[in-house]
Design a protein around this motif. Structure first.
Motif, PDB file in Angstrom:
ATOM      1  N   GLY A  39       0.793   6.310 -17.500  1.00  0.00           N
ATOM      2  CA  GLY A  39      -0.746   5.998 -17.315  1.00  0.00           C
ATOM      3  C   GLY A  39      -0.857   6.859 -16.120  1.00  0.00           C
ATOM      4  O   GLY A  39      -0.087   7.098 -15.198  1.00  0.00           O
ATOM      5  N   ASP A  40      -2.362   7.020 -15.713  1.00  0.00           N
ATOM      6  CA  ASP A  40      -2.822   7.758 -14.882  1.00  0.00           C
ATOM      7  C   ASP A  40      -2.647   6.492 -13.572  1.00  0.00           C
ATOM      8  O   ASP A  40      -2.468   5.649 -13.588  1.00  0.00           O
ATOM      9  N   SER A  43      -4.044   2.959 -13.355  1.00  0.00           N
ATOM     10  CA  SER A  43      -4.229   2.375 -14.746  1.00  0.00           C
ATOM     11  C   SER A  43      -3.783   1.134 -14.786  1.00  0.00           C
ATOM     12  O   SER A  43      -4.211   0.438 -15.796  1.00  0.00           O
ATOM     13  N   ASP A 250       2.974   8.301 -13.627  1.00  0.00           N
ATOM     14  CA  ASP A 250       2.000   9.342 -14.251  1.00  0.00           C
ATOM     15  C   ASP A 250       2.693  10.409 -14.762  1.00  0.00           C
ATOM     16  O   ASP A 250       3.398  11.142 -13.875  1.00  0.00           O
ATOM     17  N   ARG A 292      -6.951   3.656 -21.681  1.00  0.00           N
ATOM     18  CA  ARG A 292      -7.757   3.365 -20.744  1.00  0.00           C
ATOM     19  C   ARG A 292      -8.837   2.256 -21.075  1.00  0.00           C
ATOM     20  O   ARG A 292      -8.889   1.677 -22.265  1.00  0.00           O
ATOM     21  N   LEU A 293      -9.188   1.357 -20.094  1.00  0.00           N
ATOM     22  CA  LEU A 293     -10.159   0.094 -20.428  1.00  0.00           C
ATOM     23  C   LEU A 293     -11.211   0.804 -21.394  1.00  0.00           C
ATOM     24  O   LEU A 293     -11.968   1.686 -20.984  1.00  0.00           O
ATOM     25  N   SER A 294     -11.608  -0.117 -22.266  1.00  0.00           N
ATOM     26  CA  SER A 294     -12.914  -0.163 -22.903  1.00  0.00           C
ATOM     27  C   SER A 294     -14.027  -0.862 -22.322  1.00  0.00           C
ATOM     28  O   SER A 294     -13.719  -1.222 -21.270  1.00  0.00           O
ATOM     29  N   THR A 367     -17.917   2.387 -16.917  1.00  0.00           N
ATOM     30  CA  THR A 367     -16.639   2.694 -17.641  1.00  0.00           C
ATOM     31  C   THR A 367     -16.540   4.242 -17.842  1.00  0.00           C
ATOM     32  O   THR A 367     -15.418   5.094 -17.594  1.00  0.00           O
ATOM     33  N   TYR A 371     -13.704   6.230 -15.784  1.00  0.00           N
ATOM     34  CA  TYR A 371     -12.703   6.460 -16.664  1.00  0.00           C
ATOM     35  C   TYR A 371     -11.741   5.265 -17.031  1.00  0.00           C
ATOM     36  O   TYR A 371     -10.515   5.256 -17.265  1.00  0.00           O
ATOM     37  N   GLY A 372     -12.391   3.962 -16.947  1.00  0.00           N
ATOM     38  CA  GLY A 372     -11.545   2.866 -17.210  1.00  0.00           C
ATOM     39  C   GLY A 372     -10.616   2.622 -16.443  1.00  0.00           C
ATOM     40  O   GLY A 372      -9.553   2.041 -16.943  1.00  0.00           O
ATOM     41  N   ASN A 373     -10.573   3.038 -15.328  1.00  0.00           N
ATOM     42  CA  ASN A 373      -9.435   3.044 -14.430  1.00  0.00           C
ATOM     43  C   ASN A 373      -9.512   1.715 -13.633  1.00  0.00           C
ATOM     44  O   ASN A 373     -10.476   1.449 -12.573  1.00  0.00           O
ATOM     45  N   ASN A 536      -8.948  14.374 -15.014  1.00  0.00           N
ATOM     46  CA  ASN A 536     -10.419  13.938 -15.681  1.00  0.00           C
ATOM     47  C   ASN A 536     -11.305  14.439 -14.262  1.00  0.00           C
ATOM     48  O   ASN A 536     -10.861  14.765 -13.126  1.00  0.00           O
TER      49      ASN A 536
END
Length: 631
Positions: A39-40, A43, A250, A292-294, A367, A371-373, A536
């Protein structure tokens, strides 16, 4: 404020990922296995790994031993294999699940393992600290080991006769013998590895555990060399029965490290992507990438963070329990105010509601911008909280939290536009007419029509779907005095939130890759094409800020200008704006003529051209003369 640490407290609903990993590891038919949790940066990898560890650490689980190994903590060790084995053996010695009698047996068996590791460790140090320096010293007249010498050595190929012919000296003969001997030692190393695995299997048998779980976290914070050493250490244990290695990283950082390892091997460099894939596939049997988170997950996460801060840890336990039950039945909807109301008493709910009420409308923007991070969201909230406190301490009247949140989203996601808005409001007593004009363009029309209208206006640079959405969400700003909101953000006007934040490891790694002075332009372009463009927007922003801050601190370092200029040549978005901001604070006398000459190719560029002409105009410096040479 919220601490930026890993935690086993699940505010994200990520326990489902941890439960899946646990379920796989408990399946004895799949062991041994190496799992990559990818994951990033920020994340939530570490939090998931912590949940996994807590589950295996429970006293009722008599069949499992779980060890947590932080690759970054052991950055200073001279040998990763020794550090990893030391962690495992120490955990075995200290673990409460193991009887004193078995611990004595473990100590005896561990002595043989240490001998194997010490031998491999010593062989590696001889090769690293004696053989290679000796050969490189031949090429450099006694100068200590340098990249140029290693490159020269690699160019000789792997034919011993060629090496002897090139060295042509008694010293060369002795060096060849050292290398020839090292080939024999390699065979011993292979045998030592097999012996080590056998001995380690026997040690695990003695513990009566059904599985050994080794969690390796923060691998992506290590240097490229250390990442490879840790991966090689893991390979030492691969295929040992009853073991499961879980690696959090990552994947982009690991990719850079592998590329770095083979950077002087021309044959491998020609098929770089294949060697990286092969290396990872041989080491990691199961790659697991975190999503990534919604939007609903972001709303839940923010609401839960605020709820915990307002009501305290003890009362929050009942909220966590309710959330876990809710997630079993509903994995898609947000868990927020409506759920809190049925759990909390009136006073607590009122406190939470006052702080959460503005969040849902802004969630889509948060979001997309972050980036849902989870880490970026937490830091965004920390900055938001500090600024709210500053507004209270400064007794700012009419200050609205919803306006602050909306302004911060623009600051975070579009710092150039945030600065533009600052320039407008500062000459119009805080209420810029341009905001009203753009809001009028953005209201009650299809996105395509809005985009056309913005392109036909003086606001082309605001024509981005994310920015249009920002204008469409309340609160509207056309009648808002923005001076107070910029006053509390004045420390960030030059650099934006992202530049003041910790730089993501993937950005640091990419920047380090691009720094060597001797790097050909073609290689630089290739790295930018393959690596920079994969970042990103937040990471790209961080890269530009890192490059800008370095060039401001080191205005005579030509390589920094080269990177910027190549990015201009490659037409990478936002390069010109950042280059202009950096050049504004740099004295022309610090710029080499070669840099200015190359920049003269951009005189007609629509963004940076006029600035460069004025910047180098009429100057007597060598750089100005080079820029203004007639071609």
């Amino acid at each position: 404020m919220w601490a930026d640490n890993e935690t086993s407290e699940d505010l994200l609903g990520f326990k489902v990922h941890a439960d899946l990993l646990i379920d796989i590891i408990k399946d004895e038919s799949v062991l041994p296995i190496t799992i990559g949790v990818f994951g990033d940066w920020g994340s939530g990898k570490s939090s998931i790994l912590q949940i996994v560890k807590d589950e295996f650490d429970k006293e009722e689980d008599k069949d499992s031993l779980c060890i947590y190994f932080n690759g970054w903590t052991f950055e200073g060790y001279d040998d990763a294999k020794a550090a990893l084995l030391n962690s495992i053996l120490k955990e075995l010695e200290d673990n409460k699940k193991i009887s004193a009698e078995i611990k004595e047996t473990i100590k005896e068996k561990a002595k043989k393992l240490w001998k194997s590791v010490d031998w491999m460790r010593g062989a590696g140090m001889v090769m690293k600290n004696i053989a290679l320096p000796a050969v490189s010293a031949y090429f450099t007249g006694g100068v200590s080991l340098v990249p140029f010498a290693i490159q020269k050595l690699s160019e000789l190929g792997d034919n011993p006769e060629k090496i002897i012919g090139k060295l042509q000296s008694k010293e060369g003969q002795e060096t060849f013998k050292a290398f020839f001997k090292s080939q024999e030692e390699d065979k011993k190393t292979i045998n030592a590895v097999a012996e080590f695995r056998k001995d380690f299997s026997e040690l695990l048998e003695a513990t009566n555990f059904k599985r050994l779980v080794v969690i390796i976290d923060d691998l992506d914070r290590c240097s490229p060399e250390r990442i490879i050493e840790n991966l090689e250490a893991i390979k030492l244990f691969v295929n040992v029965s009853k073991t499961a290695f879980v690696i959090g990283a990552d994947p982009r950082i690991v990719k850079y490290a592998i590329e770095h390892k083979y950077k002087n091997d021309k044959e491998i460099e020609e098929d770089n992507s294949r060697i990286v894939i092969d290396y990872l596939e041989k080491l990691i049997q199961l790659p697991y990438s975190l999503p990534r988170l919604s939007e609903s997950e972001v709303e839940t996460y923010i609401s839960m963070l605020i709820c915990k801060k307002e009501i305290g840890n003890e009362k929050f336990k009942i909220v966590i329990e309710a959330f876990q039950k809710y997630r079993l039945k509903n994995k898609y909807s947000a868990f927020g105010l409506s759920e809190f109301e049925s759990i909390l008493d009136a006073d607590d709910f009122s406190k939470v509601k006052d702080n959460v009420i503005t969040i849902p409308a802004l969630v889509p923007l948060i979001t997309n911008s972050l980036y849902g991070n989870p880490r970026q969201i937490k830091r965004f909230l920390n900055t938001f909280t500090v600024r709210k406190r500053l507004a209270e301490v400064a007794s700012l009247t009419g200050f609205k939290d919803s306006v602050l949140a909306k302004m911060m989203i623009l600051e975070y996601s579009e710092p150039k536009l945030f600065k533009k808005l600052f320039d407008w409001q500062i000459v119009q007593d805080g209420i810029p007419k341009e905001i009203g004009e753009i809001e009028s363009i953005c209201e009650e029309k299809e996105i395509e029509k809005i985009s056309e209208d913005l392109n036909d206006s003086d606001f082309k640079e605001w024509n981005k779907p994310k920015v249009i959405k920002w204008f469409q969400i309340e609160p509207f700003l056309s009648e808002i005095d923005l001076r107070d909101y910029y006053w509390i953000a004045r420390d960030k006007l030059e650099n934006s939130i992202t530049s003041g934040s910790m730089i993501p490891p993937v950005v640091k790694s990419l920047f380090g890759q691009l720094l060597p002075d001797e790097m050909p332009a073609a290689v630089t372009k290739d790295i930018l094409s393959n690596s920079f463009q994969q970042l990103n927007n937040i990471e790209k922003e961080a890269f530009f800020n890192l490059l800008s801050s370095n060039i401001k601190r080191n205005p005579q370092q030509k390589r920094l200008y080269d990177i910027f200029t190549i990015m201009l040549e490659e037409k990478i978005d936002n390069t010109a704006q950042y280059y202009i901001e950096a050049l504004k604070v740099i004295n022309i006398s610090n710029i080499e003529p070669a840099v200015a000459l190359r920049l003269s190719n951009f005189k007609s560029d629509p963004i940076i051209g006029d600035f460069l002409i004025n910047y180098f105009q009429g100057g007597k410096s060598p750089a100005s003369r080079s820029f203004n040479l007639k071609k």
